[in-house]
Design a protein around this motif. Structure first.
Motif, PDB file in Angstrom:
ATOM      1  N   PRO A 105     -41.572  23.658 -73.134  1.00 39.81           N
ATOM      2  CA  PRO A 105     -40.503  23.630 -74.189  1.00 39.81           C
ATOM      3  C   PRO A 105     -40.959  22.868 -75.631  1.00 39.81           C
ATOM      4  O   PRO A 105     -41.879  21.988 -75.447  1.00 39.81           O
ATOM      5  N   THR A 106     -40.242  23.049 -76.596  1.00 37.68           N
ATOM      6  CA  THR A 106     -40.584  22.568 -77.869  1.00 37.68           C
ATOM      7  C   THR A 106     -40.321  21.018 -77.792  1.00 37.68           C
ATOM      8  O   THR A 106     -41.185  20.207 -78.530  1.00 37.68           O
ATOM      9  N   ASN A 175     -40.578  40.922 -68.463  1.00 39.18           N
ATOM     10  CA  ASN A 175     -41.946  40.816 -69.347  1.00 39.18           C
ATOM     11  C   ASN A 175     -42.671  39.578 -68.884  1.00 39.18           C
ATOM     12  O   ASN A 175     -43.753  39.515 -69.361  1.00 39.18           O
ATOM     13  N   ALA A 176     -42.181  38.652 -68.479  1.00 42.30           N
ATOM     14  CA  ALA A 176     -42.885  37.445 -67.952  1.00 42.30           C
ATOM     15  C   ALA A 176     -42.181  36.528 -67.196  1.00 42.30           C
ATOM     16  O   ALA A 176     -40.972  36.777 -66.922  1.00 42.30           O
ATOM     17  N   CYS A 177     -42.800  35.692 -66.321  1.00 40.45           N
ATOM     18  CA  CYS A 177     -42.232  34.875 -65.223  1.00 40.45           C
ATOM     19  C   CYS A 177     -42.736  33.422 -65.432  1.00 40.45           C
ATOM     20  O   CYS A 177     -43.947  33.474 -65.844  1.00 40.45           O
ATOM     21  N   LEU A 178     -42.000  32.332 -65.583  1.00 36.25           N
ATOM     22  CA  LEU A 178     -42.181  31.011 -65.341  1.00 36.25           C
ATOM     23  C   LEU A 178     -42.162  30.238 -64.204  1.00 36.25           C
ATOM     24  O   LEU A 178     -41.292  30.675 -63.453  1.00 36.25           O
TER      25      LEU A 178
ATOM     26  N   CYS B  21     -30.414  33.391 -70.247  1.00 33.84           N
ATOM     27  CA  CYS B  21     -31.733  32.583 -70.926  1.00 33.84           C
ATOM     28  C   CYS B  21     -31.825  31.431 -70.148  1.00 33.84           C
ATOM     29  O   CYS B  21     -31.170  30.412 -70.271  1.00 33.84           O
ATOM     30  N   PRO B  22     -33.178  31.174 -69.482  1.00 39.44           N
ATOM     31  CA  PRO B  22     -33.530  29.902 -68.945  1.00 39.44           C
ATOM     32  C   PRO B  22     -33.601  28.610 -69.923  1.00 39.44           C
ATOM     33  O   PRO B  22     -33.518  27.627 -69.659  1.00 39.44           O
ATOM     34  N   ASN B  23     -33.979  29.026 -71.275  1.00 42.50           N
ATOM     35  CA  ASN B  23     -34.467  28.010 -72.051  1.00 42.50           C
ATOM     36  C   ASN B  23     -33.363  27.840 -73.176  1.00 42.50           C
ATOM     37  O   ASN B  23     -33.547  27.001 -74.417  1.00 42.50           O
ATOM     38  N   ASP B  24     -32.139  28.369 -72.870  1.00 40.32           N
ATOM     39  CA  ASP B  24     -31.014  28.175 -74.071  1.00 40.32           C
ATOM     40  C   ASP B  24     -31.369  28.552 -75.259  1.00 40.32           C
ATOM     41  O   ASP B  24     -30.974  27.720 -76.209  1.00 40.32           O
ATOM     42  N   ASP B  42     -38.162  28.161 -78.262  1.00 42.60           N
ATOM     43  CA  ASP B  42     -38.325  28.004 -76.847  1.00 42.60           C
ATOM     44  C   ASP B  42     -38.503  29.236 -76.147  1.00 42.60           C
ATOM     45  O   ASP B  42     -38.500  29.202 -75.006  1.00 42.60           O
ATOM     46  N   CYS B  43     -38.193  30.433 -76.994  1.00 41.40           N
ATOM     47  CA  CYS B  43     -38.374  31.776 -76.311  1.00 41.40           C
ATOM     48  C   CYS B  43     -39.775  31.811 -75.580  1.00 41.40           C
ATOM     49  O   CYS B  43     -40.795  31.840 -76.298  1.00 41.40           O
ATOM     50  N   MET B  44     -39.834  32.227 -74.246  1.00 39.58           N
ATOM     51  CA  MET B  44     -41.161  32.664 -73.645  1.00 39.58           C
ATOM     52  C   MET B  44     -41.489  34.092 -73.633  1.00 39.58           C
ATOM     53  O   MET B  44     -42.225  34.605 -72.794  1.00 39.58           O
TER      54      MET B  44
END
Lengths: 188, 83
Positions: A105-106, A175-178, B21-24, B42-44
């Protein structure tokens, strides 16, 4: 008169000698696509039936199968204890069909987070054949088949780095998995 | 860099994307009763929000679009003739 099965496709005839090994698989994109889809359906059905019969134990079985594959694949590459290099090698093992990146994360400065004798790194899987298979067969994500990839990843990392690892699912998407990879230092 | 656009005319303000959304990345704009993007970086690009949005009100630009190997071209061909 002999009965013949009618087909739209024309049968391909050729010569065969055991010592002649073809350079390529042959066939066109349509053949590959059809073969891929048939395999996807087979694997999807197998995963679903396994879950039906074994319940939650299905995850452990598939994880173990994946882990074994990962250990075998990990033997092909150079051993290292550097995480970045291990991730590079993991990407070579998993190939383009499991295209992944490290993710943070940022508000986090580094990709890796140290927690005592553990190192945690988040991996984002962008392309994944498992996900494609689940979508092809209409199965939910996070099921037994996903554990095949987890096992594969963990097995490969364990083999490359000679340590104990585990992978947890943070989030699955179309589209993606974390996923979170935790590496436990201090041997197996 | 991911760029997210919300079609405010389409958004029904259900808040599903905010919850999912897991990253808010999203928040509800209480005044407009619409979704707004607050943490775009923070969007993946998992696109869970696309899947859950009943109004298909969002668009993600400049993302890695996963290969869609599951698409059956025969079925797509038939659908194209119908739709």
């Amino acid at each position: 008169m002999e009965y013949q099965i009618e087909r739209e496709e024309k049968e391909i005839l050729g010569d065969f000698k055991p010592e002649l090994i073809p350079d390529a698989c042959g066939g066109g994109i349509d053949d590959y696509e059809e073969a891929l889809h048939v395999l996807m359906k087979f694997v999807g059905s197998m995963s679903s039936a396994l879950e039906q019969v074994s319940g939650r134990g299905a995850n452990a079985i598939v994880y173990q199968a994946g882990k074994r594959m990962g250990h075998e694949a990990g033997k092909m590459v150079e051993k290292t204890d550097e995480l970045e290099k291990a991730m590079q090698e993991l990407s070579e093992i998993l190939g383009v069909e499991f295209f992944f990146d490290m993710w943070k994360p940022t508000n986090q400065t580094e990709y890796t987070v140290e927690k005592g004798n553990e190192t945690v790194v988040k991996l984002i899987f962008r392309d994944c054949v498992v996900r494609q298979t689940l979508r092809r067969t209409g199965l939910p994500q996070k099921g037994p088949l996903c554990y095949l990839l987890y096992g594969y990843t963990v097995g490969a990392v364990e083999e490359v780095m000679g340590i104990k690892g585990k992978l947890d699912i943070d989030h699955v998407g179309p589209n993606a998995c974390l996923k979170t990879l935790t590496i436990k230092w201090g041997g197996k | 860099m991911v760029k997210i656009e919300i079609d405010e005319d389409a958004c029904v303000g259900c808040g599903s994307c905010v919850d999912d959304c897991p990253n808010d990345v999203y928040e509800m704009d209480e005044e407009k009763n619409k979704t707004k993007v607050v943490k775009e970086d923070d969007c993946m690009a998992c696109l869970s929000c696309h899947e859950i949005c009943p109004a298909e009100a969002m668009e993600h630009k400049d993302i890695h679009v996963a290969k869609r190997l599951y698409i059956d071209r025969k079925v797509s061909g038939i659908l194209k003739k119908i739709i």
